[in-house]
Design a protein around this motif. Structure first.
Motif, short mmCIF file in Angstrom:
data_model
loop_
_atom_site.label_atom_id
_atom_site.label_comp_id
_atom_site.label_asym_id
_atom_site.label_seq_id
_atom_site.Cartn_x
_atom_site.Cartn_y
_atom_site.Cartn_z
N ALA A 70 0.84 -1.20 0.00
CA ALA A 70 0.00 0.00 0.00
C ALA A 70 0.87 1.25 0.00
N THR A 71 0.26 2.37 -0.27
CA THR A 71 0.88 3.67 -0.06
C THR A 71 0.25 4.27 1.19
N VAL A 72 1.08 4.72 2.11
CA VAL A 72 0.63 5.11 3.45
C VAL A 72 1.14 6.51 3.77
N ILE A 73 0.28 7.33 4.38
CA ILE A 73 0.73 8.62 4.89
C ILE A 73 0.20 8.80 6.29
N GLU A 74 1.04 9.33 7.18
CA GLU A 74 0.61 9.67 8.54
C GLU A 74 0.67 11.18 8.69
N LEU A 75 -0.42 11.76 9.19
CA LEU A 75 -0.49 13.19 9.47
C LEU A 75 -0.25 13.41 10.96
N PRO A 82 3.63 4.52 14.48
CA PRO A 82 2.86 3.63 13.59
C PRO A 82 3.43 3.56 12.18
N SER A 83 3.79 4.71 11.61
CA SER A 83 4.25 4.70 10.22
C SER A 83 5.63 4.06 10.09
N LEU A 84 6.52 4.31 11.04
CA LEU A 84 7.83 3.66 10.96
C LEU A 84 7.72 2.16 11.20
N LEU A 85 6.84 1.75 12.11
CA LEU A 85 6.66 0.32 12.33
C LEU A 85 6.16 -0.36 11.06
N SER A 86 5.26 0.31 10.34
CA SER A 86 4.76 -0.28 9.10
C SER A 86 5.88 -0.51 8.10
N ALA A 97 4.84 7.89 3.77
CA ALA A 97 5.12 9.32 3.90
C ALA A 97 4.76 9.74 5.32
N ILE A 98 5.71 10.30 6.03
CA ILE A 98 5.52 10.68 7.43
C ILE A 98 5.55 12.20 7.51
N THR A 99 4.49 12.80 8.04
CA THR A 99 4.40 14.25 8.06
C THR A 99 4.09 14.77 9.45
N THR A 126 9.78 2.48 0.52
CA THR A 126 10.40 3.80 0.48
C THR A 126 9.76 4.68 1.55
N VAL A 127 10.59 5.36 2.34
CA VAL A 127 10.08 6.21 3.42
C VAL A 127 10.51 7.65 3.17
N HIS A 128 9.54 8.57 3.22
CA HIS A 128 9.79 10.00 3.11
C HIS A 128 9.31 10.68 4.38
N HIS A 129 9.93 11.80 4.75
CA HIS A 129 9.42 12.62 5.84
C HIS A 129 9.34 14.07 5.34
N ARG A 130 8.23 14.73 5.68
CA ARG A 130 7.97 16.07 5.18
C ARG A 130 7.25 16.90 6.25
N GLY A 131 7.47 18.21 6.19
CA GLY A 131 6.66 19.12 6.97
C GLY A 131 5.37 19.41 6.23
#
Length: 263
Positions: A70-75, A82-86, A97-99, A126-131
């Protein structure tokens, strides 16, 4: 709002003693440092690890939240448990994508958590982090996707207490969640978030086309990965899990059904 919530959560016994790192399986995470000058890290409670992220993480670990490919984003991710564990699952999402709010202190801690654990991320994820500030333009987040159309999964952990921002949060949710019958948002809140606030969020989401249903689970901690730090043991983890509510949301059928003109 923030002082009230922090105090209420403390009365519930929900604030993890987070002066040291928290380990969940191979992950090692920190929260944003406490600062005594004004900072969004304090205002947005990014300097705490609250129980809803533990509940969602346990459900992710148990495979109760389908994330494979899946494609996942955490706000509003905070320390992003949760997002890093996934991202370290044996069958992980293809993109995470972790925001969090674009504050220097918050994003520095988020970046440190991602980079500290990057070697544990499963190949193929693939893991991204964004403001990102809720309610603002999501185009930069959508550009991270391998295909157009939105994210398969949106994670909202302990965000409902920001009741003055429900409109902005729902606006972002509707722009980020893929319009498909399989797309889901997974939401958790501590019981210190008053029921009428949760109910109002659910009503507002329904008006925007997303139906949210509450789930149930045992208060017993059923995860198998070791959790250390913050005074947490299995008994405490079960107590904290029992202090949470959780929901699953999806689009109403009309949101993605073809119009009569398209048939």
């Amino acid at each position: 709002m923030d002082d009230f919530l922090s105090g209420t959560a403390a009365l519930f016994g929900d604030v993890v003693d987070d002066d040291d790192a928290i380990s969940y399986g191979p992950l090692v995470l920190t929260v944003a440092p406490k600062v005594y000058l004004y900072s969004q890290a304090n205002t947005l409670l990014a300097d705490h690890l609250f129980s809803p992220s533990l509940l969602l993480s346990e459900r992710i670990e148990r495979g109760l939240i389908p994330l494979h490919k899946a494609t996942v984003i955490e706000l509003g991710a905070g320390c992003a448990l949760p997002s890093l564990l996934s991202s370290i699952l044996a069958n992980p999402p293809r993109l995470v994508a972790i925001t969090d709010y674009p504050d220097e202190i918050i994003l520095r801690n988020l970046r440190n958590n991602v980079e500290r654990n990057r070697s544990k991320i499963t190949n193929g994820c693939t893991v991204h982090h964004r403001g990102y500030e809720w309610g603002q333009d999501v185009s930069a987040l959508l550009e991270l996707l391998p295909q157009s159309g939105g994210y398969d999964v949106v994670i909202l952990s302990d965000l409902l207490h920001f009741d003055a921002s429900h409109g902005e949060l729902i606006a972002s949710l509707t722009l980020l969640l893929r319009r498909a019958s399989t797309a889901r948002t997974y939401i958790a809140a501590g019981k210190y978030t008053l029921p009428h606030i949760c109910d109002r969020f659910i009503r507002e989401a329904a008006s925007a086309g997303i139906i949210i249903q509450e789930g149930e689970d045992s208060a017993e901690w059923l995860g198998t990965l070791e959790v250390k730090g913050g005074g947490l043991d299995r008994a405490q983890l079960g107590v904290r899990k029992g202090m949470c509510r959780w929901w699953v949301g999806q689009w109403v059928a009309e949101a993605f059904a073809p119009s009569s003109a398209q048939k």
